[in-house]
Design a protein around this motif. Structure first.
Motif, PDB file in Angstrom:
ATOM      1  N   ARG A  68      -3.302  -3.181  -6.369  1.00 37.81           N
ATOM      2  CA  ARG A  68      -2.360  -3.282  -7.172  1.00 37.81           C
ATOM      3  C   ARG A  68      -1.573  -2.137  -7.716  1.00 37.81           C
ATOM      4  N   PRO A  69      -2.599  -1.450  -8.532  1.00 34.60           N
ATOM      5  CA  PRO A  69      -1.909  -0.273  -9.034  1.00 34.60           C
ATOM      6  C   PRO A  69      -1.766   0.891  -8.138  1.00 34.60           C
ATOM      7  N   ARG A  72       1.441   2.190  -6.664  1.00 34.00           N
ATOM      8  CA  ARG A  72       2.209   3.241  -7.355  1.00 34.00           C
ATOM      9  C   ARG A  72       2.617   4.427  -6.242  1.00 34.00           C
ATOM     10  N   ASP A  93      -6.480   3.544 -14.416  1.00 31.29           N
ATOM     11  CA  ASP A  93      -5.867   2.206 -13.885  1.00 31.29           C
ATOM     12  C   ASP A  93      -6.328   2.029 -12.899  1.00 31.29           C
ATOM     13  N   ASN A  94      -7.009   2.714 -11.957  1.00 33.12           N
ATOM     14  CA  ASN A  94      -7.194   2.588 -10.534  1.00 33.12           C
ATOM     15  C   ASN A  94      -8.758   2.673 -10.296  1.00 33.12           C
ATOM     16  N   TYR A  99      -8.498   5.813  -5.693  1.00 34.05           N
ATOM     17  CA  TYR A  99      -7.583   6.870  -6.288  1.00 34.05           C
ATOM     18  C   TYR A  99      -8.198   8.332  -5.348  1.00 34.05           C
ATOM     19  N   TYR A 231     -11.071   0.872 -12.986  1.00 28.30           N
ATOM     20  CA  TYR A 231     -10.145  -0.141 -12.925  1.00 28.30           C
ATOM     21  C   TYR A 231     -10.934  -1.508 -13.552  1.00 28.30           C
TER      22      TYR A 231
END
Length: 263
Positions: A68-69, A72, A93-94, A99, A231
């Motif tokens: 989900r993140p 972005r 956040d990931n 990432y 995350y």
């Protein structure tokens, strides 16, 4: 609390990443002893339009939520720099590995597009890059870490106490905190990308020191990791992060199995 791995000191942490860039898309496959991911990224020649992930083997039940993140990245311009992408995605956040894969995918999308424009390529030719990383278990206080790109050696490091001892021109440089700053200035192009990939492999290889079996006794909250380490270690997630059973692999003697994503 994790127990020491009785086999640590006898093996090798192996990681393989395959990148394939074609017209309008990039695929990134990653597998190591702890993870198995596939990522697909599409673009329109200027911006990222879609990203999809297959979390094939993950340490925690919550890792798959990190798709989900990662969304972005959609809208990111291929000609923007790493810092812009980092601020958009926010690493903490990931999932660390998704990432990294997204960053690689964006870079290779931009490079492939530039090559097509510069060389006048008009077909849908695909460019493939295969990174192989090996991190030996620590022996006599020293860890050897190596990376090759398409079979050609790129970096070969001797590390002690998270500090480079070899090669001599980088002796004394940190391999954990502070690595990104000096490596960004010391390398460019593919060697820079390979250095970042090898540093991440070294970081993940530290998991070989420990045994987290049985998985039910080692939930994420018991690891004592700082908020935002990834995350699954974020507040609101770590409380329900439980280790997956039977997902750790040892590729010490079987590098040929990497990226086959066997069950």
């Amino acid at each position: 609390m994790a127990r020491p791995n009785p086999l640590y000191g006898t093996g090798i942490f192996r990681r393989r990443i395959r990148l394939q860039a074609a017209q309008g898309q990039v695929s990134v496959d990653l597998e190591d002893g702890n993870h198995g991911f596939r990522l697909r990224l599409w673009h329109d020649g200027e911006r990222v339009t879609t990203v999809e992930v297959d979390p094939l083997r993950i340490p925690f039940n919550t890792c798959a939520e990190a798709q989900r993140p990662l969304q972005r990245v959609i809208g990111h311009r291929l000609d923007e720099d790493d810092a812009t992408l980092r601020s958009r995605l926010v690493p903490g956040d990931n999932c660390t590995h998704l990432y990294d894969m997204a960053v690689l995918a964006v870079a290779h999308a931009a490079a492939h597009l530039s090559k097509r424009r510069g060389d006048g390529i008009t077909d849908d030719g695909c460019t493939t890059c295969l990174y192989d990383m090996e991190v030996d278990d620590e022996r006599d206080g020293v860890t050897r870490a190596r990376i090759a790109c398409n079979g050609q050696p790129v970096h070969d490091w001797a590390i002690a106490q998270h500090t480079l001892h070899e090669p001599a021109e980088h002796a004394g440089r940190p391999v954990m905190r502070g690595f990104h700053a000096w490596a960004s200035k010391s390398f460019s192009g593919m060697p820079r990308e390979a250095a970042f990939a090898l540093q991440r492999a070294y970081f993940v290889a530290q998991a070989r020191r420990h045994s987290f079996e049985p998985a039910a006794e080692h939930p994420g909250a018991s690891d004592g990791m700082p908020q935002g380490a990834c995350y699954s270690y974020n507040t609101g997630v770590v409380e329900r992060a439980f280790r997956s059973n039977g997902t750790v692999r040892d590729f010490t003697d079987s590098p040929e199995l990497l990226l086959k994503f066997l069950p």
